[in-house]
Design a protein around this motif. Sequence first.
Motif, mmCIF file in Angstrom:
data_model
loop_
_atom_site.group_PDB
_atom_site.id
_atom_site.type_symbol
_atom_site.label_atom_id
_atom_site.label_comp_id
_atom_site.label_asym_id
_atom_site.label_seq_id
_atom_site.Cartn_x
_atom_site.Cartn_y
_atom_site.Cartn_z
ATOM 1 N N UNK A 225 -3.220 20.154 48.425
ATOM 2 C CA UNK A 225 -1.865 19.975 47.897
ATOM 3 C C UNK A 225 -0.855 19.800 49.028
ATOM 4 N N UNK A 226 -0.969 20.611 50.072
ATOM 5 C CA UNK A 226 0.008 20.534 51.164
ATOM 6 C C UNK A 226 -0.117 19.231 51.939
ATOM 7 N N UNK A 227 -1.326 18.770 52.130
ATOM 8 C CA UNK A 227 -1.504 17.485 52.820
ATOM 9 C C UNK A 227 -0.921 16.347 51.986
ATOM 10 N N UNK A 228 -1.143 16.405 50.689
ATOM 11 C CA UNK A 228 -0.584 15.384 49.802
ATOM 12 C C UNK A 228 0.949 15.428 49.833
ATOM 13 N N UNK A 229 1.518 16.645 49.823
ATOM 14 C CA UNK A 229 2.976 16.784 49.870
ATOM 15 C C UNK A 229 3.532 16.260 51.187
ATOM 16 N N UNK A 230 2.829 16.506 52.295
ATOM 17 C CA UNK A 230 3.282 16.018 53.604
ATOM 18 C C UNK A 230 3.276 14.496 53.644
ATOM 19 N N UNK A 231 2.254 13.900 53.066
ATOM 20 C CA UNK A 231 2.183 12.430 53.020
ATOM 21 C C UNK A 231 3.335 11.878 52.191
ATOM 22 N N UNK A 232 3.624 12.540 51.057
ATOM 23 C CA UNK A 232 4.719 12.083 50.194
ATOM 24 C C UNK A 232 6.056 12.178 50.919
ATOM 25 N N UNK A 233 6.257 13.272 51.671
ATOM 26 C CA UNK A 233 7.524 13.420 52.411
ATOM 27 C C UNK A 233 7.657 12.348 53.479
ATOM 28 N N UNK A 234 6.563 12.051 54.164
ATOM 29 C CA UNK A 234 6.633 11.049 55.254
ATOM 30 C C UNK A 234 6.874 9.652 54.706
ATOM 31 N N UNK A 235 6.532 9.434 53.435
ATOM 32 C CA UNK A 235 6.705 8.117 52.841
ATOM 33 C C UNK A 235 8.116 7.880 52.320
ATOM 34 N N UNK A 236 8.923 8.943 52.231
ATOM 35 C CA UNK A 236 10.288 8.799 51.736
ATOM 36 C C UNK A 236 11.143 8.092 52.771
ATOM 37 N N UNK A 237 12.026 7.204 52.333
ATOM 38 C CA UNK A 237 12.903 6.513 53.284
ATOM 39 C C UNK A 237 13.852 7.486 53.979
ATOM 40 N N UNK A 238 14.083 7.256 55.241
ATOM 41 C CA UNK A 238 14.991 8.109 56.001
ATOM 42 C C UNK A 238 16.423 7.886 55.552
ATOM 43 N N UNK A 239 17.232 8.973 55.556
ATOM 44 C CA UNK A 239 18.647 8.879 55.163
ATOM 45 C C UNK A 239 19.564 8.672 56.356
ATOM 46 N N UNK A 240 18.983 8.620 57.532
ATOM 47 C CA UNK A 240 19.811 8.489 58.718
ATOM 48 C C UNK A 240 20.307 7.056 58.875
#
Length: 240
Positions: A225-240
């Motif tokens: 679950x944590x690895x999947x969540x980390x992948x999902x977070x890294x795939x989100x577009x940056x807000x910077x």
Amino acid sequence: MTTTRLPTQATLGIRPVRMRPRSLAALCVRRLRDALASWGVRRPRMLRGRRLPSPIDAPRIRTARLELRPHRRDDADDWFDLQSQESVTRFLPWPRRSRRQSARHLADRTRHTRLLQADDFLALAIVKDGRLIGDVSAHLRTVDAGGRTLEIGWVIHPEFGGRGYATEAADALLAFAFDEVGARFVTAVTDPRNVRSSSLARRLGFVELRREGDELVLAVGAETHRERAAIARSARPSRS
């Protein structure tokens, strides 16, 4: 990357898949126990064995589009509407209820707000823009930290199906199970014919553990679950 090994039949105390009179009896006992639990009838705490180090109370969780919170009696109209949907009850052991019976069922659900011992049950309303549109739940099945296991479930009003709300709510409950309750494994039990439910579970990383009669049991480990969540977070577009 390392991944937690998924639970086996032995580590979860599950009997072999081949149906025997004894395992069929155990399945019936389990269903009866859960049905009674849904009405607030449980074994005395003195008979339920070990406890968590401290009780864990029902959270209030906000996701991108939803709020998960304990049920309230003023949810009665929405709860009755949800229970009255044939597509909701088709694969659940819920009888048809009158409005009064539904209100009593909801009243019981408002009391399921704490996890402490095996078989404790926690239920949360899925709320969208102030309206109850579904429910997620968690059963504490095994207490020991080395193999702590929760069973989760979800249900969504068909009017709100197909929009990812059930996935969003179940994913939030998974994070709670692993991060707050300290579960090592989470299971989900569904009817094999309920393709939407099993597909949702697989999207969240669950894999099939066993089939027995009209039950399909799936499981996911904490690290998966944590690895999947980390992948999902890294795939989100940056807000910077």
